[in-house]
Design an enzyme around this catalytic site. Structure first.
Site, PDB file in Angstrom:
ATOM      1  N   HIS A  76     -13.918 -61.389  36.484  1.00 39.80           N
ATOM      2  CA  HIS A  76     -13.476 -62.620  37.151  1.00 39.80           C
ATOM      3  C   HIS A  76     -12.681 -63.496  36.157  1.00 39.80           C
ATOM      4  CE1 HIS A  76     -13.965 -66.126  39.948  1.00 39.80           C
ATOM      5  NE2 HIS A  76     -13.828 -66.781  38.808  1.00 39.80           N
ATOM      6  N   GLU A  77     -13.266 -63.764  34.999  1.00 42.16           N
ATOM      7  CA  GLU A  77     -12.561 -64.597  34.004  1.00 42.16           C
ATOM      8  C   GLU A  77     -11.308 -63.886  33.508  1.00 42.16           C
ATOM      9  OE1 GLU A  77     -13.370 -67.529  34.076  1.00 42.16           O
ATOM     10  OE2 GLU A  77     -15.333 -67.223  34.978  1.00 42.16           O
ATOM     11  N   HIS A  92      -8.424 -64.504  35.865  1.00 40.82           N
ATOM     12  CA  HIS A  92      -7.753 -65.795  35.672  1.00 40.82           C
ATOM     13  C   HIS A  92      -6.818 -65.724  34.467  1.00 40.82           C
ATOM     14  CE1 HIS A  92     -10.099 -68.215  38.444  1.00 40.82           C
ATOM     15  NE2 HIS A  92     -11.252 -67.970  37.855  1.00 40.82           N
ATOM     16  N   ASP A 136     -13.102 -72.169  42.639  1.00 38.30           N
ATOM     17  CA  ASP A 136     -11.681 -71.810  42.486  1.00 38.30           C
ATOM     18  C   ASP A 136     -10.963 -71.908  43.827  1.00 38.30           C
ATOM     19  OD1 ASP A 136     -12.121 -71.094  39.825  1.00 38.30           O
ATOM     20  OD2 ASP A 136     -12.518 -68.991  40.343  1.00 38.30           O
TER      21      ASP A 136
HETATM   22  C1  NHX Z   1     -24.671 -70.126  41.248  1.00 37.42           C
HETATM   23  N1  NHX Z   1     -22.834 -70.373  39.725  1.00 37.42           N
HETATM   24  O1  NHX Z   1     -24.479 -71.248  41.643  1.00 37.42           O
HETATM   25  C2  NHX Z   1     -24.094 -69.700  39.935  1.00 37.42           C
HETATM   26  C3  NHX Z   1     -25.010 -70.064  38.800  1.00 37.42           C
HETATM   27  C4  NHX Z   1     -17.539 -66.291  39.498  1.00 37.42           C
HETATM   28  C5  NHX Z   1     -18.140 -65.623  37.214  1.00 37.42           C
HETATM   29  N2  NHX Z   1     -25.382 -69.252  41.911  1.00 37.42           N
HETATM   30  O2  NHX Z   1     -14.686 -69.803  38.699  1.00 37.42           O
HETATM   31  O3  NHX Z   1     -19.739 -69.823  37.691  1.00 37.42           O
HETATM   32  O4  NHX Z   1     -21.638 -69.014  41.068  1.00 37.42           O
HETATM   33  O5  NHX Z   1     -13.645 -69.029  36.445  1.00 37.42           O
HETATM   34  C6  NHX Z   1     -17.524 -76.939  38.841  1.00 37.42           C
HETATM   35  C7  NHX Z   1     -17.150 -75.838  38.068  1.00 37.42           C
HETATM   36  C8  NHX Z   1     -20.096 -74.076  41.710  1.00 37.42           C
HETATM   37  C9  NHX Z   1     -18.356 -76.785  39.949  1.00 37.42           C
HETATM   38  C10 NHX Z   1     -17.622 -74.580  38.410  1.00 37.42           C
HETATM   39  C11 NHX Z   1     -19.632 -75.331  41.394  1.00 37.42           C
HETATM   40  C12 NHX Z   1     -18.924 -73.172  39.860  1.00 37.42           C
HETATM   41  C13 NHX Z   1     -16.811 -70.277  37.767  1.00 37.42           C
HETATM   42  C14 NHX Z   1     -20.301 -71.695  41.354  1.00 37.42           C
HETATM   43  C15 NHX Z   1     -17.583 -67.954  37.602  1.00 37.42           C
HETATM   44  N3  NHX Z   1     -14.886 -69.505  36.558  1.00 37.42           N
HETATM   45  N4  NHX Z   1     -19.313 -70.118  39.864  1.00 37.42           N
HETATM   46  C16 NHX Z   1     -15.380 -69.857  37.724  1.00 37.42           C
HETATM   47  C17 NHX Z   1     -18.998 -69.722  38.637  1.00 37.42           C
HETATM   48  C18 NHX Z   1     -21.708 -69.958  40.348  1.00 37.42           C
HETATM   49  C19 NHX Z   1     -19.748 -73.004  40.964  1.00 37.42           C
HETATM   50  C20 NHX Z   1     -18.811 -75.520  40.292  1.00 37.42           C
HETATM   51  C21 NHX Z   1     -18.465 -74.432  39.526  1.00 37.42           C
HETATM   52  C22 NHX Z   1     -18.209 -66.749  38.228  1.00 37.42           C
HETATM   53  C23 NHX Z   1     -17.612 -69.191  38.460  1.00 37.42           C
HETATM   54  C24 NHX Z   1     -20.536 -70.851  40.139  1.00 37.42           C
HETATM   55 ZN    ZN Z   2     -13.099 -68.609  38.480  1.00 33.66          ZN
END
Ligand code: NHX
Ligand code: ZN
Length: 334
Positions: A125-126, A129, A201
């Site tokens: 995923h990262e 990006h 995203d």
């Molecule tokens: C969860 N978090 O909530 C888990 C812990 C797709 C590899 N079950 O896009 O971490 O799934 O590029 C601000 C910033 C929610 C608010 C980030 C609210 C992320 C972040 C969900 C990476 N990186 N997603 C990303 C991620 C998640 C989320 C947010 C936020 C993943 C992704 C969070």
């Molecule tokens: Zn992302």
């Protein structure tokens, strides 16, 4: 000789009676500081604090676009706390670095146990990006990619603008949206499946596409019209959505145009990641092995390609016309 000074974050909603001649006569605009402003503010807040010789406030300023003066004061404070916690006598660049990331993304959560399967998904995923942002010319250069959890995020890709900018173009937004979707696209390309992780995203990409259509006149079908006045319950400090000032037919066209922007960006991200699948795989493998890849480690993976096209120069003139000669973009006062 009484001078009354007042401050507000919402000059747009002041009662005009307040601003009549003889009342609050003058308005001084205090914007968010630019790079130079941030440098000067950082100098104020670090004064009298023990700094390591390696600390360059300019470097910290470059990495804190959009920070207010209060944010910068907090940044210096966080860096000092980190130095104390690490039993250091001086605040080093690494403390500033960590403080910056804490403020932007939240504290590191190394204790979170993540299975190998999820690590691979996060890495791709990262990686998605980062590779899209490396290839598309109007994306900001990638400063760091990591699969170490921070705050709400399981991983993140940090891109940094190379200079202060006050205008953003349609093509820049198109590249940015493709970069935002790169994570989701990589998940689909590599695993044939997608996860909930991309929600943030997708939200950011959709919001940006909608603003392009409704605020910035960037849809050819709808043209330079503004749709929907944001209706705000200011006294409660929250927005109550928008007041609809367009027909059902226009509403449908807005949705279609937003979708067209997203679809096009999704296709471009897919094309980039299909063409550069080898880079995506190499980066994801490096992330799984090393957890964090900095800008040098990232750039090393692209050594066989030309340097990143960071296309933010003077735009090409289309049709008759001469480029405006710019002798010195930033003349300094003598
Ligand atoms: C969860 N978090 O909530 C888990 C812990 C797709 C590899 N079950 O896009 O971490 O799934 O590029 C601000 C910033 C929610 C608010 C980030 C609210 C992320 C972040 C969900 C990476 N990186 N997603 C990303 C991620 C998640 C989320 C947010 C936020 C993943 C992704 C969070
Ligand atoms: Zn992302």
């Amino acid at each position: 000789n009484v001078i009354v000074v007042a401050a507000t974050n919402r000059p747009d909603v002041l009662d005009p009676a307040l601003l009549r001649p003889g009342r609050f006569d003058r308005q001084v605009i205090l914007d968010r500081p630019d790079m130079k402003g941030r440098t000067e503010i950082l100098k104020v807040h670090t004064k009298g604090k023990p700094l390591d010789k390696g600390v360059e406030v300019e470097g910290v300023a470059r990495q804190s676009p959009g920070f207010s003066g209060a944010d910068l004061a907090n940044l210096v404070n966080e860096a000092a706390l980190l130095a104390a916690r690490r039993n250091k006598k001086v605040i080093g660049m690494s403390e500033f670095q960590e403080a910056l990331e804490r403020i932007v993304a939240g504290p590191e959560r190394k204790s979170r146990v993540i299975s190998d399967a999820e690590k691979a998904i996060i890495a791709y995923h990262e990686g998605g990006h980062a590779v899209v942002q490396r290839i598309l010319p109007k994306c900001d250069p990638v400063a760091k990619v990591t699969i170490i959890s921070r705050g709400m995020a399981l991983g993140y890709t940090m891109a940094l603008p190379t200079e202060d900018r006050y205008l953003q173009s349609k093509t820049e937004f198109e590249d940015k949206i493709a970069g935002l979707l790169g994570g989701n696209v990589a998940e689909r390309l590599i695993f044939g499946d997608t996860t909930t992780g991309a929600s943030n995203d997708i939200e950011k990409a959709t919001d940006l596409a909608r603003r392009m259509v409704t605020e910035f006149g960037m849809s050819d079908k709808l043209g330079p019209l503004s749709f929907g006045k944001r209706d705000e319950m200011v006294f409660l400090g929250r927005s109550m959505g928008e007041q609809r000032d367009y027909s059902d037919e226009v509403a449908r066209t807005i949705d279609e145009e937003v979708r067209a922007i997203i679809d096009k960006a999704y296709e471009r991200a897919t094309e980039v990641l299909t063409t550069h699948r080898d880079k995506l795989v190499a980066l994801a493998e490096k992330l799984v092995a090393e957890e964090t890849v900095d800008s040098d480690g990232f750039e090393a993976l692209f050594s066989d390609l030309p340097a990143k096209d960071d296309d933010h120069g003077i735009p090409t003139i289309v049709g008759p016309g001469q480029p405006i000669p710019v002798p010195d973009a930033n003349p300094q006062p003598a």
